[in-house]
Motif scaffolding. Structure first.
Motif, short mmCIF file in Angstrom:
data_model
loop_
_atom_site.label_atom_id
_atom_site.label_comp_id
_atom_site.label_asym_id
_atom_site.label_seq_id
_atom_site.Cartn_x
_atom_site.Cartn_y
_atom_site.Cartn_z
N MET A 138 0.84 -1.16 0.00
CA MET A 138 0.00 0.00 0.00
C MET A 138 0.89 1.23 0.00
N ASP A 139 0.46 2.27 -0.71
CA ASP A 139 1.22 3.51 -0.80
C ASP A 139 0.79 4.50 0.28
N VAL A 140 1.78 5.19 0.86
CA VAL A 140 1.54 6.17 1.91
C VAL A 140 2.31 7.44 1.54
N GLU A 141 1.70 8.59 1.79
CA GLU A 141 2.37 9.87 1.57
C GLU A 141 2.14 10.75 2.79
N PHE A 142 3.23 11.26 3.35
CA PHE A 142 3.16 12.18 4.47
C PHE A 142 3.62 13.56 4.01
N GLY A 143 2.84 14.57 4.30
CA GLY A 143 3.27 15.94 4.09
C GLY A 143 3.84 16.44 5.41
N ILE A 144 5.06 16.95 5.35
CA ILE A 144 5.73 17.42 6.56
C ILE A 144 5.72 18.94 6.54
N ARG A 145 5.33 19.54 7.64
CA ARG A 145 5.28 21.01 7.73
C ARG A 145 6.64 21.61 7.43
N ASP A 146 6.62 22.70 6.65
CA ASP A 146 7.81 23.46 6.28
C ASP A 146 8.80 22.68 5.41
N ILE A 147 8.38 21.56 4.85
CA ILE A 147 9.20 20.77 3.93
C ILE A 147 8.44 20.70 2.61
N GLU A 148 9.11 21.07 1.54
CA GLU A 148 8.45 21.16 0.24
C GLU A 148 7.99 19.82 -0.31
N ARG A 149 8.82 18.80 -0.21
CA ARG A 149 8.50 17.51 -0.81
C ARG A 149 7.91 16.55 0.21
N PRO A 150 6.87 15.81 -0.19
CA PRO A 150 6.29 14.82 0.73
C PRO A 150 7.19 13.60 0.88
N VAL A 151 6.96 12.86 1.94
CA VAL A 151 7.63 11.58 2.17
C VAL A 151 6.69 10.52 1.62
N GLN A 152 7.14 9.75 0.63
CA GLN A 152 6.31 8.73 0.01
C GLN A 152 7.00 7.38 0.16
N PHE A 153 6.21 6.35 0.48
CA PHE A 153 6.75 5.01 0.60
C PHE A 153 5.63 3.99 0.49
N SER A 154 6.01 2.74 0.30
CA SER A 154 5.06 1.63 0.26
C SER A 154 5.28 0.79 1.51
N THR A 155 4.20 0.24 2.01
CA THR A 155 4.27 -0.60 3.21
C THR A 155 3.41 -1.84 3.02
N ASP A 156 3.75 -2.88 3.75
CA ASP A 156 2.96 -4.10 3.72
C ASP A 156 1.84 -4.07 4.76
#
Length: 74
Positions: free
Chosen positions: A1-19
């Motif tokens: 499954m794909d997950v995306e986190f938006g981090i405050r004051d950081i332009e690019r999101p953190v994206q990853f896949s998890t089981d």
């Protein structure tokens, strides 16, 4: 499954896949925000993703990742 986190004051999101399942990831994010503790998840490669709950701007929790095989038909 794909997950995306938006981090405050950081332009690019953190994206990853998890089981982990959608429910497991949702519960981990909700519990972390409620308790003021870091969100801790493991990606599909076994790496730990740790994000301080107070730095989390948003979370997009996708459906299960399905990889297409072949050329597809109409």
């Amino acid at each position: 499954m794909d997950v995306e986190f938006g981090i405050r004051d950081i332009e690019r999101p953190v994206q990853f896949s998890t089981d982990q399942s959608v429910d497991e990831v949702s519960q981990a994010v909700t519990n972390a925000i409620t308790a003021g503790q870091p969100v801790t998840l493991t990606d599909s490669k076994g790496r730990r993703i740790i994000v301080p709950a107070n730095a989390l701007g948003y979370a997009v929790i996708g459906s299960e990742t399905k990889h297409a095989v072949g050329f597809g038909a109409l």
